[in-house]
Design a protein around this motif. Sequence first.
Motif, PDB file in Angstrom:
ATOM      1  N   ASN A 118       1.718 -20.613 -20.132  1.00 34.94           N
ATOM      2  CA  ASN A 118       2.663 -22.111 -19.744  1.00 34.94           C
ATOM      3  C   ASN A 118       1.948 -23.055 -21.723  1.00 34.94           C
ATOM      4  N   LYS A 119       3.905 -22.959 -22.106  1.00 31.27           N
ATOM      5  CA  LYS A 119       3.628 -23.951 -23.890  1.00 31.27           C
ATOM      6  C   LYS A 119       3.796 -25.446 -23.654  1.00 31.27           C
ATOM      7  N   ASN A 120       3.938 -25.954 -22.602  1.00 34.06           N
ATOM      8  CA  ASN A 120       3.589 -27.091 -22.769  1.00 34.06           C
ATOM      9  C   ASN A 120       1.980 -27.614 -21.907  1.00 34.06           C
ATOM     10  N   LYS A 154       5.878 -19.018 -22.649  1.00 33.36           N
ATOM     11  CA  LYS A 154       5.600 -18.670 -23.566  1.00 33.36           C
ATOM     12  C   LYS A 154       5.100 -16.862 -23.808  1.00 33.36           C
ATOM     13  N   ASP A 196       7.758 -23.944 -18.563  1.00 27.77           N
ATOM     14  CA  ASP A 196       8.330 -23.488 -20.356  1.00 27.77           C
ATOM     15  C   ASP A 196       7.430 -22.185 -20.497  1.00 27.77           C
ATOM     16  N   THR A 243      10.109 -17.839 -25.733  1.00 26.58           N
ATOM     17  CA  THR A 243      10.052 -19.195 -24.949  1.00 26.58           C
ATOM     18  C   THR A 243      11.531 -18.994 -23.462  1.00 26.58           C
TER      19      THR A 243
END
Length: 240
Positions: free
Chosen positions: A107-109, A76, A74, A86
């Motif tokens: 990177n959202k994670n 962003k 995911d 996202t």
Amino acid sequence: MENIVLHKAETRGHANHGWLQSYHTFSFANYRNAERMNFGVLRILNDDTVAPGMGFGTHPHRNMEIISIPLEGDLKHKDSMGNTTTIHYGDVQVMSAGTGVQHSEFNKNKDSQVKFLQIWVIPNKDNVTPRYDQISLNKKDRVNRFQQILSPSSEDEGVWIHQNAWFHLANFENGFTSKYKLKSKDNGLYVFNLKGDITVNEQELATRDGLGIWNTNELTVKANSDSEFLLMEVPMELPK
């Protein structure tokens, strides 16, 4: 007479920034290759892997059509047009930079990497009003067919850009064969093989190989294993 250019995966430029692994099909940043400046109006094809929680800080763009295609994880996005979104695997994002835009991508994670393609296309019109769009695709619609993900028209399938270009994604099962007919005689085709082994006309492509073809009306793609690839039809003549 048909012309081709082959870019094997291992011949691409590579930048290791620790948090970012980036492979460049065409000259970009510190990678300079006079024979790899572009394929027609296709200017940049970057194959990026971003570490957990990391990303690109705010930076500017002008007069470029920028397409992002997530392959894993995911991503962003935040920009100066007020968009905070996202994008995931199965999405396609487009940004017409036009008169100027700033954006960031992260990177959202915190526990998994992101893989995505960042593609730049030279527009046929400068200084347009900046715009942003993203869509979610049905991945089943690319099984043994060319799924259109980009075109020159907002009335057509996929996102649209300021250029006479069409992009397609495809997942071909082992042994499947299909032909693609060009939509414009002034265009060429660039095939980027994402996964598996395919034969484009008479040329075999392994994972992450790229092949450009021009002065042709169509091409034939055969899957030699279960495969995934991106096909980009773009004008070969640069805007004056």
